[in-house]
Design a protein around this motif. Structure first.
Motif, PDB file in Angstrom:
ATOM      1  N   ILE A   1      15.273   1.449   0.572  1.00 57.35           N
ATOM      2  CA  ILE A   1      14.640   2.111  -0.573  1.00 57.35           C
ATOM      3  C   ILE A   1      15.164   1.531  -1.880  1.00 57.35           C
ATOM      4  CG2 ILE A   1      14.394   4.297  -1.818  1.00 57.35           C
ATOM      5  CD1 ILE A   1      12.674   4.018   0.740  1.00 57.35           C
ATOM      6  N   ALA A   2      16.479   1.341  -1.984  1.00 55.44           N
ATOM      7  CA  ALA A   2      17.056   0.759  -3.204  1.00 55.44           C
ATOM      8  C   ALA A   2      16.499  -0.633  -3.467  1.00 55.44           C
ATOM      9  CB  ALA A   2      18.581   0.708  -3.084  1.00 55.44           C
TER      10      ALA A   2
ATOM     11  N   ALA B   1      18.618   5.927  -4.670  1.00 55.40           N
ATOM     12  CA  ALA B   1      17.794   5.905  -3.459  1.00 55.40           C
ATOM     13  C   ALA B   1      17.962   7.197  -2.666  1.00 55.40           C
ATOM     14  CB  ALA B   1      18.174   4.697  -2.601  1.00 55.40           C
TER      15      ALA B   1
END
Length: 338
Positions: A48-49, A250
């Motif tokens: 996600i990051a 995230a």
């Protein structure tokens, strides 16, 4: 018109100087980060990051090296080929016991999220029935292997009583069960949901939830973390903070995102050809992600007790658990990350 052009040029100059100043605050802008099985939901905050651009927002260019398992990414950190690792918290305790100062700086998972299952048709009434079985793990020495060792120890068994086979992640793990290459499996999502739905396995131990984690360990048991060598942290505190900020953001995004939003964000190959199944796996895993980014001292002790119980090399060690986790970075991220 000439005045407007001068003004526009001045604005661009200030903006560029501002970016340069920001970049100069980071000791390193290019970072190599190791992970063992990036597609697994265990490491979802990392993906996600990366995909949401949170690393870039922090001025970082992060190159991710995906290894066959957590033990391999740890080896890469020790060997110096990566700067940081997203891996199991217990690795920090093991390395401290060996005199290597490796410390976690952010908790990503508060429950292991690891599931132990047997292939359909394999007799299982208690952990004693694992004796003599071929058991698949992501990679030898990885967190899936370590937790399985703990399960065996509770039944009075040792790793020598079974055969461990590294099956990697995702599709290779699914294939190993379906082809009969292994009779039991210690693994993670989305592999587990896929095999459950196809009817190939029966889950016997489940640490995706708090209840399942407490049933096995008697308390909390932190899972994935971001860890680095203390020497790197000391020399690159701003870069370390930037990594923590991105991963903390995230975690916060995952808390409010729907399984569909998460499935739409990760690479398509992570879905294993079945988006609905992946979304179900995400739903099954959401409770396991860290809320604060901080490791509870009780969780540190639980992990250490687990290692001491089944690992002969750890029985006479006395690790200062306060050296396994630096909480200042996560606390600062909580104050600054929006």
């Amino acid at each position: 018109m000439r005045v407007l052009k001068i003004l526009a040029a001045a604005i661009l100059l200030v903006a560029s100087l501002g970016c340069a100043a920001f970049a100069q605050t980071l000791e390193k802008t290019s970072v190599r980060l190791g992970v063992g099985g990036k597609a697994l939901l265990y490491y979802l905050p990392l993906t996600i990051a990366e995909k949401k651009g949170f690393f870039k927002e922090q001025g970082l260019d992060v190159e991710i090296d995906d290894f066959a398992g957590g033990a391999k990414s740890l080896q890469a950190l020790v060997g110096g080929s990566v700067d940081a690792v997203t891996g199991a918290y217990d690795h920090t305790i093991r390395m401290q016991a060996k005199g290597q100062d490796i410390r976690a700086v952010l908790e990503l998972g508060r429950f292991p999220g690891i599931v132990v299952a047997v292939k359909k048709g394999v007799k299982y009434d208690s952990p004693a029935d694992f004796k003599g079985l071929k058991i698949g793990v992501t990679a030898p020495g990885s967190s899936t292997n370590i937790m399985m060792n703990y399960v065996l120890a509770q039944a009075g068994l040792t790793p020598d009583d079974v055969s461990f086979i590294g099956v990697g992640s995702a599709s290779s793990a699914v294939a190993a069960i379906q082809k009969g290459e292994i009779q039991a499996l210690s693994h993670l999502e989305p592999v587990i949901s896929m095999l459950e739905r196809s009817g190939d396995i029966r889950v016997v131990i489940d640490t995706r939830t708090e209840a399942g984690t407490r049933a096995l360990f008697g308390g909390e048991n932190p899972a994935a973390v971001l860890y680095l060598k203390k020497d790197f942290i000391d020399k690159n505190p701003n870069t370390t903070q930037a990594l923590v900020n991105a991963l903390y953001k995230a975690l916060k995004w995952i808390q409010t995102a729907s399984p569909e939003e998460i499935a739409n964000t990760v690479p398509e190959e992570y879905l294993l050809g079945d988006k609905a199944l992946y979304e179900q796996a995400v739903q099954n895993s959401k409770a396991s992600y860290s809320i604060t980014g901080l490791i509870d001292p009780a969780g540190m002790k639980s992990t250490n007790d687990m290692l001491v119980k089944f690992d002969d090399t750890m029985k006479d060690t006395h690790v200062d658990l306060s050296k396994t986790f630096v909480d200042t970075f996560a606390k600062k991220a909580a104050e600054s990350v929006k």
